[in-house]
Design an enzyme around this catalytic site. Structure first.
Site, PDB file in Angstrom:
ATOM      1  N   ASP A  42      -8.763  -2.352  -8.056  1.00  0.00           N
ATOM      2  CA  ASP A  42      -7.325  -3.042  -8.925  1.00  0.00           C
ATOM      3  C   ASP A  42      -7.360  -4.416  -8.976  1.00  0.00           C
ATOM      4  OD1 ASP A  42      -6.433  -0.223  -9.163  1.00  0.00           O
ATOM      5  OD2 ASP A  42      -5.380  -0.469  -6.956  1.00  0.00           O
ATOM      6  N   GLU A 209      -0.624   4.846 -15.511  1.00  0.00           N
ATOM      7  CA  GLU A 209      -0.442   3.774 -14.608  1.00  0.00           C
ATOM      8  C   GLU A 209      -1.129   2.412 -14.811  1.00  0.00           C
ATOM      9  OE1 GLU A 209      -1.462   5.561 -10.813  1.00  0.00           O
ATOM     10  OE2 GLU A 209      -3.355   5.456 -11.106  1.00  0.00           O
TER      11      GLU A 209
END
Length: 322
Positions: A42, A209
């Protein structure tokens, strides 16, 4: 074998005659070569005022890496020496996820999430720094939260300024991507701000997401990760995109299908050794847009690694990865 220019033109003409479908890249580019500390999850990247690049990520107490050129990365420890005490309300280990770094009003702003796997008892927090370097951050506590009674999950923050106002996209599963307005003075959710719905999919578990929102031309573009993360070489993560003339939507793909109805153009998917591309962010680098993400390296036991590519814009306004 290379196609001739004539063949390429003919292929383009044939495609133009086909029924309209959302754009789906079939020849995905590899990430640029990187060296040094490649392991990441991420990533959020920014070029600091000093000229250095910093990447923050899930792992550690917000893991940090530094680079002079985006090609060689050195481990730089963590954003924080230890987790702020309030994080432990959301998990037993004080483990933060999916940071987002931005710069405004003379400070760097680092947003992040704290939660536990499989629950939407979650919160997004914020810290600030004058330099943006690891070890210099001051935490300011919770920005926004969600509880098990809410239809959304307050993780995966992403900041965007629009028409003089500050917004935060967020969300994971639990009906997908949402957005809330922030108070620019505090960086926290504005009092009484409604929660807007940007993207979901018609099928449970609504596996979308990790939003990122970017302004280009007259449109806002919503990038999101779809399908399964965090399973090594079994991950099916991929990045899709839609756009809107309003930061709060509605976002649609190139066929006009709303992202609230499962729409989204495929931007980047796994290919070859590069499995499960996602967890993306977009950053500006010397006047150009670049895409940062992680992938799972099939030639290294599924280790999550840093992916970087140029993000270009077609004459029709739609982005492509190069």
């Amino acid at each position: 074998m290379k196609r001739t220019k004539t063949a390429a033109v003919l292929a383009t003409a044939v495609l133009a005659l086909l029924p309209a479908t959302a754009r789906a890249d079939t020849a995905h580019p590899d990430p640029q070569p990187v060296s040094g500390q490649q392991i990441i999850h991420d990533p959020t990247v920014i070029r600091l005022k000093s000229g250095q690049y910093v990447a923050y990520s899930t792992g550690g107490v917000i893991g940090a890496r530094l680079s002079a050129d985006t090609r060689h990365w050195d481990d730089a420890g963590n954003a924080f020496a230890k987790p702020p005490a309030w994080w432990y309300e959301y998990n037993d280990t004080g483990d933060p996820w999916a940071p987002d770094i931005s710069y405004r009003d003379g400070r760097y702003w680092l947003y992040y999430a704290v939660s536990s796997w499989g629950t939407n008892h979650s919160a997004i927090g914020v810290a600030t720094s004058r330099s943006g370097l690891p070890g210099t951050w001051t935490d300011h506590g919770k920005v926004f939260g969600s509880e098990t009674t809410d239809p959304y999950n307050a993780i995966d923050p992403a900041l965007i300024e629009a028409d003089g106002r500050l917004w935060m996209a967020f969300g994971s599963y639990w009906t997908g991507i949402r957005m809330v307005e922030l108070d620019p003075r505090t960086g926290k959710a504005a009092d009484g701000a409604p929660v807007h719905h940007l993207a979901t999919r018609p099928d449970e578990p609504y596996a979308v997401e990790g939003p990122a929102v970017v302004k280009h031309g007259r449109y806002y573009y919503l990038f999101a990760s779809y399908d399964a993360c965090c399973s090594g070489v079994n991950s099916t993560y991929k990045i899709k995109v839609g756009r809107s003339t309003s930061v709060t939507g509605p976002y649609t793909d190139s066929t006009g299908t709303p992202m609230l109805e499962g729409g989204g153009d495929l931007l980047l998917a796994g290919h070859g050794r590069y499995i499960g591309t996602g967890g993306q962010s977009v950053f500006r680098d010397k006047g150009q847009d670049r895409l940062a993400y992680h992938y799972y390296d099939a030639e290294d036991g599924g280790t999550p690694k840093l992916g970087l590519n140029s993000l270009t814009w077609g004459r029709d306004g739609w982005p492509a990865v190069r």
